[in-house]
Design an enzyme around this catalytic site. Structure first.
Site, PDB file in Angstrom:
ATOM      1  CG  HIS A  57      -6.259   0.666  -1.322  1.00 30.37           C
ATOM      2  ND1 HIS A  57      -7.021   0.822  -2.461  1.00 30.37           N
ATOM      3  CD2 HIS A  57      -6.567  -0.555  -0.828  1.00 30.37           C
ATOM      4  CE1 HIS A  57      -7.780  -0.239  -2.639  1.00 30.37           C
ATOM      5  NE2 HIS A  57      -7.528  -1.099  -1.667  1.00 30.37           N
ATOM      6  CB  SER A  74      -9.458  -0.213   0.785  1.00 25.31           C
ATOM      7  OG  SER A  74     -10.063  -1.318   1.432  1.00 25.31           O
ATOM      8  CE  LYS A  88      -6.183  -2.688  -4.178  1.00 24.46           C
ATOM      9  NZ  LYS A  88      -5.903  -4.134  -4.168  1.00 24.46           N
TER      10      LYS A  88
END
Length: 456
Positions: free
Chosen positions: A270, A242, A302
């Site tokens: 991610h 990340s 996320k």
């Protein structure tokens, strides 16, 4: 003070307060205040007063030490301020202290769904049907049908046999490794830049631990040789790292795993939902079939709605053993129904149409190409929406980010210890909800401030 009066004669709080002060000062007033107290009672008051003073000094010493350390952090330009958002998460946000709406380029809201009307409706529906929460852990009375439904959808999405939900992916990583590698005869081989939650999870184990240089396959192979004939060997890596936005060399890792009889684990926080042609993550990005990696952990916090929650998806046997032995699962409340319902809706949307994924990719390409033309150094995989703009100096980075905010572009500077020293950066993150005009506005701000501060 009330505790001091237990077992004592009837004495007023005012007199006891005077007594307390007198004893600390060791003055003759103490003798005048002690009328009616036995020697035992006097010793009791003195001991409690002394203990209170010692405890107060301990707290003062800690506060003084932290105050000095915090001042040093501020002096080095490394202090992390928390800005207060007074609106829902989205491309446009209201931030306390700023009079105008700001363009948000620093959230993990990759698909732009955190405040999407359909996702909000799904969350409200979960609240109406199932309540605010379960007030319990899963194995007692904290499992509802919607938890099982989401686990099934995630298994189908990732092409795995089973999935187990956690309160966060931090918990999923913290609860995995001591179950998989439960013996000193096991071995874990981990990339040196893996997420903090992975590092903490590995620390909990009593097994052999090896750390290989970041994405260095030669070093990984050397560590696999050192692990020798361990009962269970597992290679552990982030899919996308990340802070740098770079991708693990997954095909090479899988080849080494096959050669040395090791399991593979990947953290896809991610990547899930937006990386790869249809958002299936790093496996799809490299053209690998679903299930190529043995164990996959990811997050709902996320791209998949942005609320909270994490999960492990793997074989039925692995997930079932985690339900029996994983401590964060066994001892944490189950995910709240509104969170589960909103995440399930996101998965449905991705299964039905991956068009949001293509928007992430096109916006990323536009931003990266624009920054390259301006002369900025932007690292990371060219197709990933994490776009770290490298500035190096921590104070410069903090100043640059502050000036961007003044122009209505919400970005944050990252510096040590979040990233290595002298590698401070502004991490820009592109969302499917960013328009071309939004990105152009950010590019213009970067150009203006970059020239002002002598960066370009």
């Amino acid at each position: 003070m009330a505790k001091l009066t237990r077992g004592l004669p009837n004495i007023s709080m005012e007199k006891l307060g005077s007594l307390n002060i007198a004893i600390r000062r060791n003055t003759p007033v103490a003798s005048r205040c002690l009328w009616g107290l036995s020697s035992f009672q006097l010793d009791h008051v003195r001991s409690r007063t002394y203990a209170t003073a010692v405890a107060a000094k301990a707290l003062k010493d800690l506060n003084d030490r932290f105050r000095n350390e915090l001042n040093a952090i501020k002096g080095a330009g490394l202090f992390k301020n928390e800005r207060v958002i007074t609106s829902p998460q989205g491309v446009h946000v209201n931030v306390e202290g700023y009079g105008t709406e700001m363009l948000n380029f620093c959230a993990n809201n990759y698909l732009g769904l955190s405040n999407h009307p359909e996702i909000v409706r799904a969350g409200k529906s979960g609240l109406d049907q199932y309540g605010a929460g379960l007030s319990s852990v899963r194995f007692i009375c904290g499992t509802q049908s919607l938890h099982k439904d989401l686990e099934k959808k995630l298994s189908e999405f990732h092409g795995r046999e089973d999935t187990i939900l956690y309160a966060s992916c931090f918990d999923a990583n913290a609860g995995l490794f001591e179950v998989i590698c439960s013996s000193p005869d096991d071995a874990i081989i981990s990339d040196e830049l893996n997420h903090a939650s992975i590092i903490d999870g590995i620390r909990l184990t009593k097994t052999k631990k090896f750390r290989y240089a970041h994405r260095d396959m030669k070093d990984l192979e050397n560590k696999l040789k050192e692990a020798g004939n361990s009962r269970t060997k597992i290679i552990v890596t982030d899919g996308v790292f990340s802070m740098d936005g770079n991708v693990a060399p997954l095909p090479d890792i899988l080849e080494l795993a096959k050669k040395y009889g090791a399991l593979t684990f990947i953290d896809e926080c991610h990547a899930t939902g937006f990386f790869g042609a249809t958002g299936r993550g790093t496996e799809e990005y490299f053209g690998l079939p679903p299930g190529s990696v043995d164990i996959l952990n990811s997050t709902l916090g996320k791209a998949l709605g942005g609320a909270a929650g994490g999960y492990t998806t793997a074989s039925k046997e692995i997930c079932e053993m985690l339900r029996q032995r994983s401590r964060p699962y066994l001892f944490s409340n189950s995910l709240p129904p509104p969170v589960v319902s909103s995440a399930a809706k996101v998965v449905d949307m991705l299964m039905e149409s991956p068009e949001l994924v293509s928007k992430v990719h096109s916006g990323t390409n536009h931003f990266r190409e624009g920054m390259k033309k301006l002369g900025f150094k932007v690292i990371g995989d060219p197709s990933h929406p994490i776009c770290p703009v490298m500035l190096g100096d921590a104070k410069l980075t903090s100043k640059f980010a502050s000036k961007m905010q003044d122009k209505g572009i919400y970005v944050v500077g990252f510096s040590y210890p979040v990233v290595p020293k002298e590698k401070a950066r502004i991490r820009v993150q592109i969302s499917a909800a960013h328009s071309k005009e939004d990105i152009n506005r950010a590019l213009n701000a970067f150009e203006s401030i970059g020239k002002e501060l002598g960066v370009i």
